[in-house]
Design a protein around this motif. Structure first.
Motif, mmCIF file in Angstrom:
data_model
loop_
_atom_site.group_PDB
_atom_site.id
_atom_site.type_symbol
_atom_site.label_atom_id
_atom_site.label_comp_id
_atom_site.label_asym_id
_atom_site.label_seq_id
_atom_site.Cartn_x
_atom_site.Cartn_y
_atom_site.Cartn_z
ATOM 1 N N VAL A 41 38.943 36.085 23.643
ATOM 2 C CA VAL A 41 39.127 34.713 24.129
ATOM 3 C C VAL A 41 40.069 34.688 25.330
ATOM 4 C CG1 VAL A 41 39.952 32.407 23.535
ATOM 5 C CG2 VAL A 41 38.639 33.710 21.867
ATOM 6 N N ALA A 42 41.181 35.433 25.219
ATOM 7 C CA ALA A 42 42.138 35.472 26.324
ATOM 8 C C ALA A 42 41.501 36.094 27.570
ATOM 9 C CB ALA A 42 43.380 36.265 25.904
ATOM 10 N N TYR A 43 40.709 37.144 27.358
ATOM 11 C CA TYR A 43 40.024 37.786 28.488
ATOM 12 C C TYR A 43 39.035 36.819 29.141
ATOM 13 C CZ TYR A 43 36.808 40.825 31.031
ATOM 14 O OH TYR A 43 36.002 41.383 32.007
ATOM 15 N N LEU A 44 38.281 36.091 28.321
ATOM 16 C CA LEU A 44 37.305 35.139 28.843
ATOM 17 C C LEU A 44 37.991 34.043 29.657
ATOM 18 C CD1 LEU A 44 34.426 33.997 28.998
ATOM 19 C CD2 LEU A 44 34.860 32.822 26.827
ATOM 20 N N ALA A 45 39.102 33.523 29.120
ATOM 21 C CA ALA A 45 39.817 32.463 29.825
ATOM 22 C C ALA A 45 40.338 32.950 31.172
ATOM 23 C CB ALA A 45 40.970 31.950 28.964
ATOM 24 N N SER A 46 40.958 34.129 31.175
ATOM 25 C CA SER A 46 41.551 34.637 32.417
ATOM 26 C C SER A 46 40.498 35.130 33.401
ATOM 27 C CB SER A 46 42.545 35.762 32.105
ATOM 28 O OG SER A 46 43.658 35.256 31.401
ATOM 29 N N TYR A 47 39.438 35.782 32.894
ATOM 30 C CA TYR A 47 38.374 36.234 33.794
ATOM 31 C C TYR A 47 37.712 35.037 34.469
ATOM 32 C CZ TYR A 47 34.279 38.636 35.630
ATOM 33 O OH TYR A 47 33.312 39.132 36.473
ATOM 34 N N SER A 48 37.441 34.001 33.677
ATOM 35 C CA SER A 48 36.830 32.797 34.243
ATOM 36 C C SER A 48 37.732 32.187 35.302
ATOM 37 C CB SER A 48 36.558 31.772 33.140
ATOM 38 O OG SER A 48 35.715 32.305 32.146
ATOM 39 N N TYR A 49 39.026 32.185 35.013
ATOM 40 C CA TYR A 49 39.980 31.601 35.949
ATOM 41 C C TYR A 49 40.016 32.393 37.259
ATOM 42 C CZ TYR A 49 44.103 28.805 37.104
ATOM 43 O OH TYR A 49 44.987 27.924 37.680
ATOM 44 N N VAL A 50 40.089 33.725 37.153
ATOM 45 C CA VAL A 50 40.119 34.560 38.364
ATOM 46 C C VAL A 50 38.811 34.418 39.142
ATOM 47 C CG1 VAL A 50 40.254 36.929 39.257
ATOM 48 C CG2 VAL A 50 41.732 36.225 37.376
ATOM 49 N N ALA A 51 37.682 34.362 38.431
ATOM 50 C CA ALA A 51 36.389 34.201 39.105
ATOM 51 C C ALA A 51 36.337 32.885 39.875
ATOM 52 C CB ALA A 51 35.256 34.260 38.075
ATOM 53 N N VAL A 52 36.848 31.817 39.262
ATOM 54 C CA VAL A 52 36.842 30.517 39.924
ATOM 55 C C VAL A 52 37.820 30.506 41.102
ATOM 56 C CG1 VAL A 52 37.463 28.100 39.603
ATOM 57 C CG2 VAL A 52 36.031 29.237 37.923
ATOM 58 N N VAL A 53 38.973 31.163 40.948
ATOM 59 C CA VAL A 53 39.916 31.271 42.063
ATOM 60 C C VAL A 53 39.252 31.975 43.246
ATOM 61 C CG1 VAL A 53 42.053 32.375 42.840
ATOM 62 C CG2 VAL A 53 42.005 31.181 40.659
ATOM 63 N N TRP A 54 38.504 33.026 42.943
ATOM 64 C CA TRP A 54 37.801 33.757 44.002
ATOM 65 C C TRP A 54 36.766 32.860 44.686
ATOM 66 C CZ3 TRP A 54 32.567 35.466 44.348
ATOM 67 C CH2 TRP A 54 32.324 36.341 45.411
ATOM 68 N N LEU A 55 36.004 32.092 43.897
ATOM 69 C CA LEU A 55 35.022 31.173 44.471
ATOM 70 C C LEU A 55 35.691 30.127 45.355
ATOM 71 C CD1 LEU A 55 32.650 30.538 41.413
ATOM 72 C CD2 LEU A 55 32.094 31.791 43.503
ATOM 73 N N ASN A 56 36.793 29.575 44.892
ATOM 74 C CA ASN A 56 37.513 28.576 45.671
ATOM 75 C C ASN A 56 38.115 29.188 46.934
ATOM 76 O OD1 ASN A 56 38.016 25.718 44.145
ATOM 77 N ND2 ASN A 56 37.656 27.337 42.676
ATOM 78 N N HIS A 57 38.578 30.405 46.806
ATOM 79 C CA HIS A 57 39.152 31.119 47.945
ATOM 80 C C HIS A 57 38.092 31.342 49.024
ATOM 81 C CE1 HIS A 57 41.167 34.475 50.101
ATOM 82 N NE2 HIS A 57 42.272 33.888 49.703
ATOM 83 N N LYS A 58 36.910 31.786 48.602
ATOM 84 C CA LYS A 58 35.803 31.997 49.552
ATOM 85 C C LYS A 58 35.394 30.681 50.203
ATOM 86 C CE LYS A 58 33.476 35.488 49.609
ATOM 87 N NZ LYS A 58 33.479 36.702 50.456
#
Length: 209
Positions: A41-58
């Motif tokens: 669960v912790a991995y899913l939450a953080s991976y999703s967060y980093v993925a979204v940060v990357w999308l927003n960054h792009k």
């Protein structure tokens, strides 16, 4: 951009290091894997967060024409706060597996603190671009990044709320909010302004025949 992408790749790699083979007697592998559900669960939450940060960054840098020293610094602050995510992820995972309610409350509050810090750095990032429109491409709408500050401020408020709920009420409720927040940022990754324009076009009545 290449430097930023490399940082995001390293962060995601670090997240997966907390997923380990359980140390259990022979024949107990299945139960050992199931008991590690907080890590997943912790991995899913953080991976999703980093993925979204990357999308927003792009999405943000696709609207930027040139970069100055100030933008380099605020971008580094965004990367700094994002790189912290593996640490609270491990803290939350370990606390949930130890079944100590006090530690779980502290761990969720700590994760919320890092999440709020990350949103605060995005707030600074968007504010800098709103104050320096000369850095943006000509086709970027006036006020785009002023509106984006609302997204970042929303994240600050919701992470603080999640931390308070997780600490004062129930850690799992705070954890559930952590899982929902990346969905909000994924839906709005193109920007609140763009989302508003898209909805306006979608709901526009058809022309008369």
């Amino acid at each position: 951009m290449a430097f930023s992408d490399a940082i995001f790749a390293i962060i995601i790699t670090l997240l997966v290091l907390d997923l380990r083979v359980p140390d259990v007697p022979p024949g107990r592998l299945l139960s050992g894997l199931l008991n590690q559900w907080p890590s997943y669960v912790a991995y899913l939450a953080s991976y999703s967060y980093v993925a979204v940060v990357w999308l927003n960054h792009k999405a943000a840098f696709n609207r930027i024409q040139q970069v100055d020293r100030g933008l380099h610094w605020v971008n580094l602050f965004v990367l700094f706060s994002t790189a912290l995510l593996p640490f609270p992820t491990i803290v939350v995972s370990d606390a949930l597996q130890e079944h100590n309610n006090t530690d779980q409350r502290v761990a969720v509050a700590f994760y919320a603190l890092i999440g709020a810090l990350l949103c605060a750095t995005w707030l600074a990032f968007y504010h800098y671009l709103a104050r320096n429109p000369d850095l943006l491409k000509e086709q970027v709408k006036d006020g785009f990044f002023r509106v984006e500050r609302v997204r970042a401020l929303t994240g600050v408020v919701l992470y603080v709320l999640a931390g308070m709920v997780g600490y004062l009420v129930a850690p799992l409720i705070g954890l559930a909010i952590f899982l929902v927040l990346p969905i909000f940022y994924a839906i709005t990754s193109a920007g609140l302004y763009q989302l508003r324009v898209t909805r306006r076009i979608t709901h526009r009545p058809p022309p008369p025949r």
